[in-house]
Design a protein around this motif. Structure first.
Motif, PDB file in Angstrom:
ATOM      1  N   HIS A 278       0.834  14.068  -7.375  1.00  0.00           N
ATOM      2  CA  HIS A 278      -0.268  13.551  -6.544  1.00  0.00           C
ATOM      3  C   HIS A 278      -1.565  13.378  -7.316  1.00  0.00           C
ATOM      4  O   HIS A 278      -2.465  12.679  -6.862  1.00  0.00           O
ATOM      5  CB  HIS A 278      -0.495  14.479  -5.341  1.00  0.00           C
ATOM      6  CG  HIS A 278      -1.062  15.826  -5.714  1.00  0.00           C
ATOM      7  ND1 HIS A 278      -0.332  16.759  -6.437  1.00  0.00           N
ATOM      8  CD2 HIS A 278      -2.268  16.395  -5.475  1.00  0.00           C
ATOM      9  CE1 HIS A 278      -1.080  17.843  -6.610  1.00  0.00           C
ATOM     10  NE2 HIS A 278      -2.251  17.656  -6.044  1.00  0.00           N
ATOM     11  N   THR A 279      -1.677  14.010  -8.478  1.00  0.00           N
ATOM     12  CA  THR A 279      -2.899  13.861  -9.281  1.00  0.00           C
ATOM     13  C   THR A 279      -2.849  12.628 -10.176  1.00  0.00           C
ATOM     14  O   THR A 279      -3.829  12.314 -10.850  1.00  0.00           O
ATOM     15  CB  THR A 279      -3.129  15.103 -10.164  1.00  0.00           C
ATOM     16  OG1 THR A 279      -1.977  15.292 -11.008  1.00  0.00           O
ATOM     17  CG2 THR A 279      -3.347  16.347  -9.314  1.00  0.00           C
ATOM     18  N   GLY A 280      -1.708  11.944 -10.208  1.00  0.00           N
ATOM     19  CA  GLY A 280      -1.572  10.738 -11.007  1.00  0.00           C
ATOM     20  C   GLY A 280      -2.032   9.499 -10.253  1.00  0.00           C
ATOM     21  O   GLY A 280      -2.466   9.566  -9.093  1.00  0.00           O
ATOM     22  N   PHE A 281      -1.923   8.353 -10.898  1.00  0.00           N
ATOM     23  CA  PHE A 281      -2.406   7.088 -10.339  1.00  0.00           C
ATOM     24  C   PHE A 281      -1.639   6.700  -9.072  1.00  0.00           C
ATOM     25  O   PHE A 281      -2.206   6.603  -7.974  1.00  0.00           O
ATOM     26  CB  PHE A 281      -2.289   6.011 -11.424  1.00  0.00           C
ATOM     27  CG  PHE A 281      -2.466   4.603 -10.945  1.00  0.00           C
ATOM     28  CD1 PHE A 281      -3.612   4.227 -10.267  1.00  0.00           C
ATOM     29  CD2 PHE A 281      -1.491   3.652 -11.192  1.00  0.00           C
ATOM     30  CE1 PHE A 281      -3.777   2.920  -9.814  1.00  0.00           C
ATOM     31  CE2 PHE A 281      -1.651   2.343 -10.766  1.00  0.00           C
ATOM     32  CZ  PHE A 281      -2.790   1.979 -10.070  1.00  0.00           C
TER      33      PHE A 281
ATOM     34  N   PHE B 108      -7.982   8.430 -10.771  1.00  0.00           N
ATOM     35  CA  PHE B 108      -8.025   8.017  -9.368  1.00  0.00           C
ATOM     36  C   PHE B 108      -8.136   9.246  -8.473  1.00  0.00           C
ATOM     37  O   PHE B 108      -8.831   9.215  -7.443  1.00  0.00           O
ATOM     38  CB  PHE B 108      -6.774   7.216  -8.993  1.00  0.00           C
ATOM     39  CG  PHE B 108      -6.762   6.787  -7.548  1.00  0.00           C
ATOM     40  CD1 PHE B 108      -7.396   5.625  -7.158  1.00  0.00           C
ATOM     41  CD2 PHE B 108      -6.140   7.562  -6.577  1.00  0.00           C
ATOM     42  CE1 PHE B 108      -7.408   5.237  -5.816  1.00  0.00           C
ATOM     43  CE2 PHE B 108      -6.152   7.183  -5.240  1.00  0.00           C
ATOM     44  CZ  PHE B 108      -6.790   6.021  -4.859  1.00  0.00           C
ATOM     45  N   PHE B 109      -7.473  10.328  -8.843  1.00  0.00           N
ATOM     46  CA  PHE B 109      -7.485  11.547  -8.038  1.00  0.00           C
ATOM     47  C   PHE B 109      -8.910  12.034  -7.810  1.00  0.00           C
ATOM     48  O   PHE B 109      -9.290  12.391  -6.689  1.00  0.00           O
ATOM     49  CB  PHE B 109      -6.654  12.630  -8.733  1.00  0.00           C
ATOM     50  CG  PHE B 109      -6.571  13.921  -7.965  1.00  0.00           C
ATOM     51  CD1 PHE B 109      -5.689  14.052  -6.901  1.00  0.00           C
ATOM     52  CD2 PHE B 109      -7.366  15.003  -8.307  1.00  0.00           C
ATOM     53  CE1 PHE B 109      -5.606  15.242  -6.186  1.00  0.00           C
ATOM     54  CE2 PHE B 109      -7.289  16.195  -7.605  1.00  0.00           C
ATOM     55  CZ  PHE B 109      -6.409  16.314  -6.540  1.00  0.00           C
ATOM     56  N   THR B 110      -9.705  12.041  -8.875  1.00  0.00           N
ATOM     57  CA  THR B 110     -11.089  12.497  -8.754  1.00  0.00           C
ATOM     58  C   THR B 110     -11.959  11.439  -8.096  1.00  0.00           C
ATOM     59  O   THR B 110     -12.732  11.733  -7.176  1.00  0.00           O
ATOM     60  CB  THR B 110     -11.651  12.842 -10.143  1.00  0.00           C
ATOM     61  OG1 THR B 110     -10.831  13.859 -10.737  1.00  0.00           O
ATOM     62  CG2 THR B 110     -13.073  13.360 -10.038  1.00  0.00           C
ATOM     63  N   ALA B 111     -11.836  10.193  -8.549  1.00  0.00           N
ATOM     64  CA  ALA B 111     -12.677   9.122  -8.020  1.00  0.00           C
ATOM     65  C   ALA B 111     -12.443   8.907  -6.531  1.00  0.00           C
ATOM     66  O   ALA B 111     -13.377   8.606  -5.777  1.00  0.00           O
ATOM     67  CB  ALA B 111     -12.414   7.822  -8.781  1.00  0.00           C
ATOM     68  N   GLY B 112     -11.191   9.061  -6.099  1.00  0.00           N
ATOM     69  CA  GLY B 112     -10.854   8.863  -4.694  1.00  0.00           C
ATOM     70  C   GLY B 112     -10.987  10.102  -3.843  1.00  0.00           C
ATOM     71  O   GLY B 112     -10.668  10.073  -2.655  1.00  0.00           O
ATOM     72  N   ASP B 113     -11.439  11.220  -4.455  1.00  0.00           N
ATOM     73  CA  ASP B 113     -11.625  12.471  -3.726  1.00  0.00           C
ATOM     74  C   ASP B 113     -10.354  12.855  -2.968  1.00  0.00           C
ATOM     75  O   ASP B 113     -10.392  13.275  -1.810  1.00  0.00           O
ATOM     76  CB  ASP B 113     -12.806  12.327  -2.758  1.00  0.00           C
ATOM     77  CG  ASP B 113     -13.434  13.671  -2.404  1.00  0.00           C
ATOM     78  OD1 ASP B 113     -13.189  14.648  -3.134  1.00  0.00           O
ATOM     79  OD2 ASP B 113     -14.161  13.739  -1.399  1.00  0.00           O
ATOM     80  N   VAL B 114      -9.221  12.713  -3.650  1.00  0.00           N
ATOM     81  CA  VAL B 114      -7.918  12.910  -3.003  1.00  0.00           C
ATOM     82  C   VAL B 114      -7.702  14.363  -2.586  1.00  0.00           C
ATOM     83  O   VAL B 114      -7.033  14.644  -1.590  1.00  0.00           O
ATOM     84  CB  VAL B 114      -6.785  12.440  -3.938  1.00  0.00           C
ATOM     85  CG1 VAL B 114      -5.414  12.682  -3.314  1.00  0.00           C
ATOM     86  CG2 VAL B 114      -6.953  10.963  -4.281  1.00  0.00           C
ATOM     87  N   ALA B 115      -8.299  15.308  -3.328  1.00  0.00           N
ATOM     88  CA  ALA B 115      -8.065  16.730  -3.055  1.00  0.00           C
ATOM     89  C   ALA B 115      -8.459  17.128  -1.638  1.00  0.00           C
ATOM     90  O   ALA B 115      -7.910  18.087  -1.081  1.00  0.00           O
ATOM     91  CB  ALA B 115      -8.809  17.591  -4.069  1.00  0.00           C
TER      92      ALA B 115
END
Length: 356
Positions: free
Chosen positions: A17-20, A49-56
């Motif tokens: 999930h931390t990948g593109f 993308f994980f950080t930029a998209g605030d996926v966490a």
């Protein structure tokens, strides 16, 4: 099309999930109302993308190595997923040449570790394992590859993904087909995926963006090589449809599936570079890197007829539109906040679904 009701409240685990691609898939699942958990190493790039998209903030964020069988099993058993998307992998051809043992360990042993954990998780009903178009024994044919063609792979990465397919087939027939209730296990093979937020090394679009932002020239290895280009949303739509069908009728869909662009979507690298340069808001400079490089396939095409006829899936974005969406995302990323980029990603998904 997707049925939101099939995903609302569904417990879904995404490895990688931390990948593109895993990050984009997690955003989509969360927008459908699924309860999402992730399991992966730290983001492989900075930025990501994980950080930029605030996926966490959208999921239960578990960090660990899929090669660690004990840790993998504990995460899966603690979350009790109903659906598993397995995307965690070493995804780069050149890295496979540099680190072949690591590549095989992650892609083959890691997949076996995930499947073994799923075998002991009574909640799991559907598994989609993501491989690649490069899993085929590439003959440089003029025709597109179909799911029944021979597996192979010249380089360690491609070959490891062919091995991944075999591992999935063995688990499918040895364990999941006989379980009550039956567990659906399918593999999915997509083409060269592009889209906002990919920052991996030795990938065409990220290399162009980095060089353009730095005012530098991009060195292109194989401008004449053709690849099946597609926006990341396209195969993810296929993965979601496939998982939906697996959950409903596991015995009917537990096999390999291609998700590639329409015929004609396989275009030379040099043409993609020129199209990107016309869309990019700044200057793009590139030249041919004529230094000898390790072998890479010269021609790749996928035949997705089976997905069309049995899943109702078909590609909806041509190369020009895929590049437009990609450039839109990277251009917006210049100095933008995480919330803006996640909203942009969600809007691109929403627009795709509305148009379909």
């Amino acid at each position: 099309m997707l049925e939101p009701s099939a995903w609302r409240g569904r417990r879904v685990l995404v490895t990688g999930h931390t990948g593109f691609k895993g990050g984009w898939l997690s955003v989509w699942l969360a927008s459908l109302g699924a309860k999402v958990a992730g399991y992966a190493l730290d983001p492989p790039t900075v930025p990501s993308f994980f950080t930029a998209g605030d996926v966490a903030t959208l999921l239960a964020d578990n960090r660990g190595d899929i090669r660690d069988a004990g840790a993998t099993r504990r995460v899966i058993e603690s979350f009790d997923p109903e659906v598993v998307f397995h995307l965690a992998a070493q995804p780069l051809v050149k890295e496979g040449y540099r680190e072949p043992i690591e590549t095989y360990a992650t892609n083959v042993v890691g997949t076996a570790s995930v499947l073994e954990a799923c075998r002991h998780a009574k909640s799991v009903r559907a598994i989609v394992a993501i491989t690649t178009d490069k899993c085929y024994e590439n003959r440089e044919w003029d025709r597109a590859y179909v799911e029944g063609d021979a597996l192979g792979g010249h380089d360690p990465y491609s070959n490891s993904k062919a091995c991944t397919e075999l591992v999935c087939d063995a688990y499918r027939r040895s364990f999941f087909a006989e379980r009550t209730p039956h567990v659906g296990l399918a593999t999915a093979r997509a083409g060269n995926v592009i889209g906002g937020g990919d920052w991996a090394a030795d990938r065409l679009i990220p290399d162009l963006v980095r060089s353009a932002n730095a005012g530098a020239e991009t060195r292109i290895r194989y401008p004449g090589a053709t690849r099946p280009w597609q926006h990341v949303i396209e195969p993810l739509h296929g993965y979601l449809l496939l998982a939906q069908r697996l959950f409903e009728a596991p015995g009917d869909f537990s096999e390999a599936w291609n998700f590639g662009p329409d015929p004609g979507g396989d275009r030379p690298v040099g043409e993609v570079v020129e199209k990107f340069a016309k869309l990019w808001p700044g200057k793009v400079r590139w030249s041919v890197d004529d230094v000898p490089h390790a072998h890479e396939a010269g021609k790749l095409m996928l035949d997705s007829t089976k997905a069309l006829e049995r899943l109702g899936w078909k590609p909806r974005l041509g190369l020009d539109e895929a590049l437009r969406l990609t450039v839109e995302w990277y251009a917006a990323a210049q100095g933008k906040t995480q919330g803006v980029l996640r909203t942009l990603s969600e809007n691109q998904i929403r627009s795709y679904c509305a148009a379909a």
